[in-house]
Design a protein around this motif. Structure first.
Motif, PDB file in Angstrom:
ATOM      1  N   GLU A  75     -50.112 -20.444  -1.131  1.00 43.85           N
ATOM      2  CA  GLU A  75     -50.804 -21.705  -0.832  1.00 43.85           C
ATOM      3  C   GLU A  75     -51.640 -22.181  -2.020  1.00 43.85           C
ATOM      4  O   GLU A  75     -51.572 -23.349  -2.407  1.00 43.85           O
ATOM      5  CB  GLU A  75     -51.680 -21.522   0.394  1.00 43.85           C
ATOM      6  N   ARG A  76     -52.428 -21.290  -2.591  1.00 40.85           N
ATOM      7  CA  ARG A  76     -53.261 -21.671  -3.742  1.00 40.85           C
ATOM      8  C   ARG A  76     -52.393 -22.079  -4.931  1.00 40.85           C
ATOM      9  O   ARG A  76     -52.720 -23.035  -5.646  1.00 40.85           O
ATOM     10  CB  ARG A  76     -54.199 -20.521  -4.119  1.00 40.85           C
TER      11      ARG A  76
ATOM     12  N   SER B 238     -45.814 -33.459   1.653  1.00 41.08           N
ATOM     13  CA  SER B 238     -46.600 -32.405   2.288  1.00 41.08           C
ATOM     14  C   SER B 238     -46.535 -31.095   1.512  1.00 41.08           C
ATOM     15  O   SER B 238     -45.482 -30.476   1.424  1.00 41.08           O
ATOM     16  CB  SER B 238     -46.090 -32.170   3.713  1.00 41.08           C
ATOM     17  N   GLN B 239     -47.675 -30.697   0.977  1.00 47.21           N
ATOM     18  CA  GLN B 239     -47.750 -29.389   0.316  1.00 47.21           C
ATOM     19  C   GLN B 239     -47.525 -28.277   1.337  1.00 47.21           C
ATOM     20  O   GLN B 239     -46.894 -27.261   1.027  1.00 47.21           O
ATOM     21  CB  GLN B 239     -49.112 -29.200  -0.348  1.00 47.21           C
ATOM     22  N   GLU B 240     -48.039 -28.463   2.533  1.00 42.97           N
ATOM     23  CA  GLU B 240     -47.888 -27.452   3.587  1.00 42.97           C
ATOM     24  C   GLU B 240     -46.415 -27.185   3.886  1.00 42.97           C
ATOM     25  O   GLU B 240     -46.013 -26.037   4.091  1.00 42.97           O
ATOM     26  CB  GLU B 240     -48.611 -27.895   4.860  1.00 42.97           C
ATOM     27  N   ALA B 241     -45.594 -28.224   3.903  1.00 44.37           N
ATOM     28  CA  ALA B 241     -44.166 -28.047   4.154  1.00 44.37           C
ATOM     29  C   ALA B 241     -43.526 -27.187   3.059  1.00 44.37           C
ATOM     30  O   ALA B 241     -42.675 -26.339   3.349  1.00 44.37           O
ATOM     31  CB  ALA B 241     -43.467 -29.404   4.241  1.00 44.37           C
ATOM     32  N   LEU B 242     -43.929 -27.383   1.826  1.00 44.02           N
ATOM     33  CA  LEU B 242     -43.395 -26.579   0.727  1.00 44.02           C
ATOM     34  C   LEU B 242     -43.849 -25.125   0.853  1.00 44.02           C
ATOM     35  O   LEU B 242     -43.069 -24.198   0.634  1.00 44.02           O
ATOM     36  CB  LEU B 242     -43.816 -27.164  -0.622  1.00 44.02           C
ATOM     37  N   ILE B 243     -45.093 -24.922   1.226  1.00 44.61           N
ATOM     38  CA  ILE B 243     -45.614 -23.564   1.417  1.00 44.61           C
ATOM     39  C   ILE B 243     -44.815 -22.847   2.504  1.00 44.61           C
ATOM     40  O   ILE B 243     -44.374 -21.707   2.332  1.00 44.61           O
ATOM     41  CB  ILE B 243     -47.117 -23.603   1.776  1.00 44.61           C
ATOM     42  N   VAL B 244     -44.600 -23.517   3.611  1.00 44.06           N
ATOM     43  CA  VAL B 244     -43.843 -22.931   4.713  1.00 44.06           C
ATOM     44  C   VAL B 244     -42.418 -22.624   4.288  1.00 44.06           C
ATOM     45  O   VAL B 244     -41.889 -21.547   4.575  1.00 44.06           O
ATOM     46  CB  VAL B 244     -43.872 -23.861   5.957  1.00 44.06           C
ATOM     47  N   ALA B 245     -41.789 -23.542   3.568  1.00 44.06           N
ATOM     48  CA  ALA B 245     -40.405 -23.314   3.123  1.00 44.06           C
ATOM     49  C   ALA B 245     -40.321 -22.098   2.204  1.00 44.06           C
ATOM     50  O   ALA B 245     -39.396 -21.283   2.323  1.00 44.06           O
ATOM     51  CB  ALA B 245     -39.892 -24.548   2.398  1.00 44.06           C
TER      52      ALA B 245
END
Length: 118
Positions: free
Chosen positions: A52-53, A105-112
């Motif tokens: 995430e970071r 979405s950064q969150e979507a990339l993190i999840v992927a």
């Protein structure tokens, strides 16, 4: 008296287990499973925090590399997420096909990244 019955039932159930897969775990091993699960969760949380970071710090560079640019950032993200090297080409193709989602979405990339990691 109730505890003795429970203990006897637990011991009997433990003796009935086989090497085959079963949906009922050995009751005597439940504390071990709980400890192992807690350690696995802590490890995952730590790894996800690092990913995430990294994504937050290098989102623009990661998007460029997913789109086809050369650079070290996507490889570092894969390493942090523990994506196997043998799967990275396929993962990159999947990320590229959904690039607009990861731009939004950064969150979507993190999840992927985490989904494809070990």
């Amino acid at each position: 008296m109730g505890f003795r019955r429970f203990l006897c039932a637990a011991v009997i159930c433990a003796g009935c287990t086989t090497k085959d897969a079963s949906h009922v775990p050995n009751p005597l091993l439940l504390p071990v499973y709980g400890t192992t699960s807690a350690l696995d969760n802590a490890s995952y949380t730590l790894r996800r925090g690092k990913v995430e970071r990294f994504v937050q710090a290098h989102h623009t560079e990661l998007l460029a590399e997913i789109g086809g640019a050369n650079g070290p950032y996507l490889g570092q993200a894969y390493s942090l997420a523990r994506v196997p090297e043998t799967e990275r080409g396929v993962v990159t193709a999947r990320l590229k096909s959904d690039l607009s989602q990861y731009k939004a979405s950064q969150e979507a990339l993190i999840v992927a990244l985490m989904v494809h990691g070990d």
